[in-house]
Scaffold this active site. Structure first.
Site, PDB file in Angstrom:
ATOM      1  CD  GLU A   1      -3.003   2.970  -5.462  1.00  0.00           C
ATOM      2  OE1 GLU A   1      -4.158   2.189  -5.715  1.00  0.00           O
ATOM      3  OE2 GLU A   1      -2.263   2.415  -4.887  1.00  0.00           O
TER       4      GLU A   1
ATOM      5  NE  ARG B   1      -4.364  -1.465   0.041  1.00  0.00           N
ATOM      6  CZ  ARG B   1      -4.445  -2.408  -0.721  1.00  0.00           C
ATOM      7  NH1 ARG B   1      -3.428  -2.604  -1.620  1.00  0.00           N
ATOM      8  NH2 ARG B   1      -5.443  -3.277  -0.749  1.00  0.00           N
TER       9      ARG B   1
ATOM     10  CG  HIS C   1      -3.323  -0.988  -6.981  1.00  0.00           C
ATOM     11  ND1 HIS C   1      -3.807  -0.407  -5.798  1.00  0.00           N
ATOM     12  CD2 HIS C   1      -3.410  -2.250  -6.911  1.00  0.00           C
ATOM     13  CE1 HIS C   1      -3.981  -1.380  -4.812  1.00  0.00           C
ATOM     14  NE2 HIS C   1      -3.588  -2.485  -5.207  1.00  0.00           N
TER      15      HIS C   1
HETATM   16  C1  DGY Z   1      -5.669  -6.275  -2.872  1.00  0.00           C
HETATM   17  O1  DGY Z   1      -6.295  -7.174  -3.230  1.00  0.00           O
HETATM   18  O2  DGY Z   1      -5.596  -5.863  -1.963  1.00  0.00           O
HETATM   19  C2  DGY Z   1      -4.390  -5.769  -4.061  1.00  0.00           C
HETATM   20  O3  DGY Z   1      -3.935  -4.369  -3.563  1.00  0.00           O
HETATM   21  C3  DGY Z   1      -5.216  -5.628  -5.341  1.00  0.00           C
HETATM   22  O4  DGY Z   1      -4.253  -5.568  -6.405  1.00  0.00           O
END
Ligand code: DGY
Length: 322
Positions: free
Chosen positions: A262, A233, A280
Site C-alpha cells: 500500500e 493485511r 484501506h
Molecule cells: C488497523 O487499525 O490496523 C487497521 O488496519 C486500520 O484500518
C-alpha cells in the site's frame, strides 16, 4: 498532569486529535515520514514517548535513548519493531476494540458489494445507461446459501461472525487454536477450510505465520464460485496468484480493503471487473478514527501519570511502570 519537559515525538502524519490532546500536556516534536533520526542528539534524548501511525523501526528506537512508550494509531502494529522495543523494555500500545464494529461493518459491506456488484451497478446508472428496456446484468453471485470461512477469529473476526449470522449463511473458521466458546465449525488448517467453504474473509495480522498464506492452492480450492474478502493485511495474500485466479475464472470474485504494498495497487487488480477494491478504509469513519486518536493519546497520558497504559500489546513487558 502537564509536563512540557517530556518530549513526545510524532514521526509522519497522525490524527489531529492526538496532536491536540498531547500538545496540551507535553512538548511535541514532529518530523517528516521517512526521515531518519537525523535530529540533534540532545533533542532525541528528551524524547520519552512516540505516537505514530506509520510504524517505528529499530534505527529510530535506538536513536531515542530515553524512550519509554510507543503508542500506535491502529490495532495492527506490524510497522513497529516490537521485538526490538521489548528487548529494551519499551512499552508498545495499540488501539484495539474501538474499531471492531467499524471494521466488521466494512467487511460485511465489502462482501455484499463483491457479491452483488453494487458499485458497478451505481456507476452504470450514473453513466446514463438505465433506459427503458435496459437493465443492469444480474450479479453472478449471491449471499444466499454461502458457506463463509473466517480466517482469523480475534475480536474483529468475532464481530464479523456475529454480523454474518442474520444472513443465514453457514459460518466456519480457521485459527491456530480452536475457540472453546464458539459453535462455528473449526478447521485446523487453512487448506481444509478452503476446501469446505466457498467464501473466505481474512482478518489476520501481519506475522511470520501469515505471509502469502492465501496462495494459488487456497484460491483453487475456493473455486470458480469462490470469493475472497480481505480486511486484515495484504501481506497474507499472494497477489500475483490472486490476479491469475480472478482473470482465469478459477476464483469467482475478490473484495480487498488491504494490499501487499500500500498504497500501490497492482495494475492487474485494477483492470479486473470481478475485484472490488477499497483504499484501506475499514476503520476510516470520523467517529471511529476519533476514538482511535483518543486511545493513542490516553495510552501516552496514562503511561506518564499512572505508569499503566490502557492497551499495551502483549509482547512488550513491563506492562506497568511502577
Ligand atoms: C488497523 O487499525 O490496523 C487497521 O488496519 C486500520 O484500518
Amino acid at each position: 498532569m502537564s509536563d512540557p519537559r517530556i518530549a513526545i515525538l510524532i514521526p509522519g502524519k497522525i490524527h489531529p486529535r492526538v496532536l491536540e490532546k498531547l500538545g496540551k500536556l507535553f512538548d511535541i516534536l514532529t518530523v517528516e515520514t521517512g526521515r531518519g533520526p537525523t535530529i540533534e542528539r540532545e533533542t532525541l534524548s528528551r524524547v520519552r514517548g512516540v505516537a505514530c501511525a506509520g510504524g517505528l523501526n529499530a534505527a529510530w528506537i535506538d536513536a531515542l535513548p530515553n524512550l519509554e512508550v510507543i503508542a500506535n494509531f491502529g490495532v495492527g502494529y506490524d510497522g513497529i519493531d516490537v521485538a526490538h522495543a521489548a528487548s529494551k523494555g519499551i512499552v508498545v500500545t495499540n488501539t484495539p476494540d474501538v474499531l471492531n464494529d467499524e471494521v466488521a461493518d466494512t467487511a460485511i459491506g465489502l462482501l455484499l458489494n463483491t457479491l452483488r456488484q453494487m458499485p458497478r451497478a451505481e456507476n452504470w446508472l450514473r453513466a446514463g445507461n438505465w433506459k427503458p428496456g435496459q437493465s443492469f446484468p444480474l450479479s453472478p453471485f449471491s449471499m444466499k446459501g454461502r458457506h463463509v470461512g473466517l480466517f482469523g477469529l480475534g475480536r474483529i473476526g468475532l464481530e464479523i461472525a456475529k454480523r454474518l449470522e442474520p444472513f443465514k449463511v453457514k459460518i466456519s473458521y480457521h485459527t491456530r487454536s480452536r475457540h472453546k466458546d464458539v459453535a462455528y465449525d473449526y478447521f485446523p488448517t487453512l487448506k481444509e477450510m478452503a476446501a469446505a467453504v466457498d467464501t473466505i474473509i481474512a482478518i489476520v495480522p501481519k506475522t511470520a505465520h501469515t505471509h502469502r498464506v492465501i496462495d494459488a492452492e487456497i484460491l483453487r480450492l475456493l473455486g470458480p464460485d469462490g470469493v475472497l474478502i480481505n480486511v486484515g493485511r495484504g501481506w497474507s495474500v499472494d497477489e500475483d496468484a490472486l490476479i491469475a485466479a480472478l482473470r482465469d475464472g478459477k476464483l469467482g470474485a475478490a473484495g480487498l480493503d488491504v494490499f501487499y504494498d500500500e498504497p500501490v495497487v497492482p495494475e492487474g487488480l485494477l483492470s479486473l471487473p470481478n475485484a472490488t477494491l477499497l483504499p484501506h478504509i475499514a476503520s476510516a469513519s470520523v467517529p471511529t478514527r476519533n476514538a482511535m486518536a483518543d486511545l493513542v493519546a490516553e495510552n501516552i497520558i496514562q503511561w506518564f501519570t499512572t505508569g499503566r497504559p490502557v492497551t499495551p500489546v502483549p509482547e512488550t513487558p513491563p506492562r506497568s511502570k511502577g
